[in-house]
Design an enzyme around this catalytic site. Sequence first.
Site, mmCIF file in Angstrom:
data_model
loop_
_atom_site.group_PDB
_atom_site.id
_atom_site.type_symbol
_atom_site.label_atom_id
_atom_site.label_comp_id
_atom_site.label_asym_id
_atom_site.label_seq_id
_atom_site.Cartn_x
_atom_site.Cartn_y
_atom_site.Cartn_z
ATOM 1 N N SER A 24 0.843 -1.202 0.000
ATOM 2 C CA SER A 24 0.000 0.000 0.000
ATOM 3 C C SER A 24 0.869 1.240 0.000
ATOM 4 O O SER A 24 1.987 1.227 0.539
ATOM 5 C CB SER A 24 -0.849 -0.036 1.276
ATOM 6 O OG SER A 24 -1.434 1.211 1.513
ATOM 7 N N TYR A 26 -1.776 -0.827 11.037
ATOM 8 C CA TYR A 26 -2.055 -1.388 9.700
ATOM 9 C C TYR A 26 -0.858 -1.138 8.781
ATOM 10 O O TYR A 26 -0.342 -2.053 8.122
ATOM 11 C CB TYR A 26 -3.328 -0.766 9.113
ATOM 12 C CG TYR A 26 -3.492 -1.032 7.627
ATOM 13 C CD1 TYR A 26 -3.822 -2.304 7.168
ATOM 14 C CD2 TYR A 26 -3.276 -0.019 6.677
ATOM 15 C CE1 TYR A 26 -3.939 -2.560 5.805
ATOM 16 C CE2 TYR A 26 -3.403 -0.266 5.325
ATOM 17 C CZ TYR A 26 -3.732 -1.538 4.889
ATOM 18 O OH TYR A 26 -3.843 -1.792 3.547
ATOM 19 N N LYS A 69 2.062 -3.745 6.896
ATOM 20 C CA LYS A 69 2.511 -3.801 5.487
ATOM 21 C C LYS A 69 4.029 -3.628 5.390
ATOM 22 O O LYS A 69 4.697 -4.307 4.603
ATOM 23 C CB LYS A 69 1.807 -2.695 4.672
ATOM 24 C CG LYS A 69 0.296 -2.900 4.521
ATOM 25 C CD LYS A 69 -0.043 -4.117 3.678
ATOM 26 C CE LYS A 69 -1.535 -4.333 3.534
ATOM 27 N NZ LYS A 69 -1.894 -5.612 2.920
HETATM 28 P P1 NAD Z 1 -11.281 -6.674 1.475
HETATM 29 O O1 NAD Z 1 -11.478 -6.641 2.957
HETATM 30 O O2 NAD Z 1 -12.440 -6.409 0.603
HETATM 31 O O3 NAD Z 1 -10.638 -8.085 1.054
HETATM 32 C C1 NAD Z 1 -9.786 -8.805 1.901
HETATM 33 C C2 NAD Z 1 -10.272 -10.243 1.908
HETATM 34 O O4 NAD Z 1 -9.419 -11.025 2.745
HETATM 35 C C3 NAD Z 1 -11.688 -10.397 2.471
HETATM 36 O O5 NAD Z 1 -12.457 -11.175 1.567
HETATM 37 C C4 NAD Z 1 -11.495 -11.112 3.792
HETATM 38 O O6 NAD Z 1 -12.606 -11.935 4.111
HETATM 39 C C5 NAD Z 1 -10.221 -11.891 3.538
HETATM 40 N N1 NAD Z 1 -9.418 -12.208 4.732
HETATM 41 C C6 NAD Z 1 -9.012 -11.358 5.706
HETATM 42 N N2 NAD Z 1 -8.267 -12.023 6.611
HETATM 43 C C7 NAD Z 1 -8.184 -13.298 6.184
HETATM 44 C C8 NAD Z 1 -7.543 -14.476 6.681
HETATM 45 N N3 NAD Z 1 -6.853 -14.460 7.832
HETATM 46 N N4 NAD Z 1 -7.657 -15.620 5.976
HETATM 47 C C9 NAD Z 1 -8.373 -15.668 4.823
HETATM 48 N N5 NAD Z 1 -9.017 -14.595 4.313
HETATM 49 C C10 NAD Z 1 -8.911 -13.427 4.986
HETATM 50 O O7 NAD Z 1 -10.073 -5.662 1.151
HETATM 51 P P2 NAD Z 1 -9.543 -5.116 -0.235
HETATM 52 O O8 NAD Z 1 -9.855 -3.675 -0.306
HETATM 53 O O9 NAD Z 1 -9.948 -6.011 -1.335
HETATM 54 O O10 NAD Z 1 -7.966 -5.218 0.026
HETATM 55 C C11 NAD Z 1 -7.208 -6.341 -0.403
HETATM 56 C C12 NAD Z 1 -5.765 -6.145 0.023
HETATM 57 O O11 NAD Z 1 -5.275 -4.916 -0.524
HETATM 58 C C13 NAD Z 1 -5.573 -6.049 1.531
HETATM 59 O O12 NAD Z 1 -4.376 -6.729 1.877
HETATM 60 C C14 NAD Z 1 -5.404 -4.557 1.773
HETATM 61 O O13 NAD Z 1 -4.634 -4.285 2.907
HETATM 62 C C15 NAD Z 1 -4.702 -4.119 0.499
HETATM 63 N N6 NAD Z 1 -4.927 -2.699 0.182
HETATM 64 C C16 NAD Z 1 -6.196 -2.217 0.097
HETATM 65 C C17 NAD Z 1 -6.402 -0.853 -0.175
HETATM 66 C C18 NAD Z 1 -7.792 -0.284 -0.231
HETATM 67 O O14 NAD Z 1 -7.935 0.934 -0.053
HETATM 68 N N7 NAD Z 1 -8.834 -1.072 -0.491
HETATM 69 C C19 NAD Z 1 -5.294 -0.015 -0.371
HETATM 70 C C20 NAD Z 1 -4.011 -0.546 -0.296
HETATM 71 C C21 NAD Z 1 -3.838 -1.902 -0.025
HETATM 72 N N1 UFG Z 2 -12.009 11.785 3.414
HETATM 73 C C1 UFG Z 2 -12.979 12.697 3.764
HETATM 74 N N2 UFG Z 2 -14.142 12.237 4.297
HETATM 75 C C2 UFG Z 2 -14.389 10.911 4.485
HETATM 76 C C3 UFG Z 2 -13.398 9.982 4.109
HETATM 77 C C4 UFG Z 2 -12.213 10.452 3.582
HETATM 78 O O1 UFG Z 2 -12.783 13.902 3.614
HETATM 79 O O2 UFG Z 2 -15.478 10.560 4.991
HETATM 80 C C5 UFG Z 2 -10.759 12.270 2.784
HETATM 81 C C6 UFG Z 2 -9.505 11.933 3.571
HETATM 82 O O3 UFG Z 2 -9.237 12.923 4.528
HETATM 83 C C7 UFG Z 2 -8.459 11.858 2.444
HETATM 84 C C8 UFG Z 2 -9.249 11.343 1.248
HETATM 85 O O4 UFG Z 2 -10.614 11.600 1.544
HETATM 86 O O5 UFG Z 2 -8.026 13.158 2.121
HETATM 87 C C9 UFG Z 2 -9.077 9.842 1.030
HETATM 88 O O6 UFG Z 2 -9.369 9.154 2.239
HETATM 89 P P1 UFG Z 2 -9.565 7.575 2.285
HETATM 90 O O7 UFG Z 2 -9.926 7.216 3.684
HETATM 91 O O8 UFG Z 2 -10.487 7.145 1.218
HETATM 92 O O9 UFG Z 2 -8.137 7.020 1.884
HETATM 93 P P2 UFG Z 2 -6.710 7.251 2.543
HETATM 94 O O10 UFG Z 2 -5.854 7.936 1.520
HETATM 95 O O11 UFG Z 2 -6.794 7.875 3.873
HETATM 96 O O12 UFG Z 2 -6.215 5.753 2.768
HETATM 97 C C10 UFG Z 2 -6.466 4.716 1.818
HETATM 98 C C11 UFG Z 2 -6.626 3.391 2.555
HETATM 99 C C12 UFG Z 2 -5.340 3.031 3.212
HETATM 100 C C13 UFG Z 2 -4.260 2.985 2.165
HETATM 101 C C14 UFG Z 2 -4.162 4.313 1.451
HETATM 102 C C15 UFG Z 2 -3.151 4.264 0.357
HETATM 103 O O13 UFG Z 2 -7.644 3.506 3.538
HETATM 104 O O14 UFG Z 2 -5.449 1.759 3.794
HETATM 105 O O15 UFG Z 2 -5.423 4.650 0.895
HETATM 106 O O16 UFG Z 2 -3.379 3.161 -0.448
HETATM 107 F F1 UFG Z 2 -3.089 2.728 2.764
#
Ligand code: NAD
Ligand code: UFG
Length: 367
Positions: A138, A162, A166
């Site tokens: 991330s 979190y 990572k």
């Molecule tokens: P998500 O929660 O929709 O998907 C994660 C999946 O993993 C879920 O289906 C959950 O049931 C499963 N899971 C969690 N723990 C588990 C375990 N111990 N064993 C088996 N399954 C398990 O999340 P997502 O948004 O699809 O994110 C996927 C990956 O990408 C995550 O590792 C997250 O940290 C990373 N990521 C997400 C974002 C974002 O903003 N969505 C940004 C950067 C990185």
């Molecule tokens: N924001 C608002 N109101 C809300 C939610 C978010 O103003 O209700 C703003 C935040 O302050 C930020 C922007 O919208 O400026 C994006 O916020 P998000 O929460 O959507 O995303 P972040 O950039 O904070 O973080 C996300 C994931 C993290 C990941 C990161 C980079 O939540 O896990 O992107 O990938 F690490």
Amino acid sequence: MAASEPSSGQRVLVTGGAGYIGSHTCLELLQAGHSVTVLDNLCNSSPESLKRVESLAGRALELVQGDIRDFDLLRRLLGSPGGKQPAFDAVVHFAGLKAVGESVAQPLAYFDNNVAGTVCLLRAMAEAAVKTLVFSSSATVYGDPASVPISEDFSRSATNPYGRSKLVIEDILEDLYRSDPAWCIARLRYFNPGGAHVSGLIGEDPQGTPNNLMPYVSQVAIGQRECLQVFGGDYPTPDGTGVRDYIHVVDLANGHLAALRALRQDDGQSGRFLTVNLGTGVGVSVLDLVKAFERASGRSVPCRVVARRAGDVAACYANPALAKTLLGWQAQRNLADMCADAWRWQSQNPQGYRQSAAQAHSDGATR
Ligand code: NAD
Ligand code: UFG
């Protein structure tokens, strides 16, 4: 070669494949001719996402409901050591917990699930000689970046458990590769995923109040929430609100296929270790996103500027050049596409996948 072109079919284990990014990636993998097994404990997802993936792809996948911390299960799944052919060519590892606020309240749950879970997976992979891994990292590993756009060689830091999970996993993967250069590992640093598949059949289905901007805005647009709280209007950005790099989830999914191809290039010779940003390179403010969503949905999104959210940075967007060089990948979809697709998903599935589960239940009851 375009990032979405099929390559020869691989057998891919997708951990966390029922989730938001995982389900979109499973669809792209199936469509590209790969065979897919999902390992997911469904702690933050529904099997309905995968039923829809199968119907969109016109092909089946296998769902194993289980936990990445279950070593015996992984052993059985990956194939026993010594002699037997490994059951998979590669693992795409999404499984993990991802809520920043929850990680502050429950750090041990995050280190156990994300870090210990990944170590368990890696041990089972090593034993079964499955040594190709694509890992969901991330942009959070950049902490508060000194400048933007952010390149992969920027310094890393964690501002919450979190993010630390990572960082630790990234380091573990590097140590693993150093110990055995036969491994092929891609660490993909996602910026802010958004949008949904263009069909409107799969998308993001947050449980409870969304933490992230895009699903929150969708729920305001459809009338499930009254008003968006804009966290901070006094950042040193063009309109004072936070700037991020929103990347379409289908582009992100295709980044994983591109990584699998890049890791395969050296197949049989030696391993590879890649660390790549997956972003668009375009910075978008909270207010820019709200305006784009209003245009795409034809609905108004009332907002109120409130105090900054603790831990947020002013601006975070990628330098995506390395992904183009190393993976032949770049984002194809823009903010308008992302908002149109997110709105289609939201308006066709106002209760997310829960609606289908309730529908299936009532269909069963009336039969
Ligand atoms: P998500 O929660 O929709 O998907 C994660 C999946 O993993 C879920 O289906 C959950 O049931 C499963 N899971 C969690 N723990 C588990 C375990 N111990 N064993 C088996 N399954 C398990 O999340 P997502 O948004 O699809 O994110 C996927 C990956 O990408 C995550 O590792 C997250 O940290 C990373 N990521 C997400 C974002 C974002 O903003 N969505 C940004 C950067 C990185
Ligand atoms: N924001 C608002 N109101 C809300 C939610 C978010 O103003 O209700 C703003 C935040 O302050 C930020 C922007 O919208 O400026 C994006 O916020 P998000 O929460 O959507 O995303 P972040 O950039 O904070 O973080 C996300 C994931 C993290 C990941 C990161 C980079 O939540 O896990 O992107 O990938 F690490």
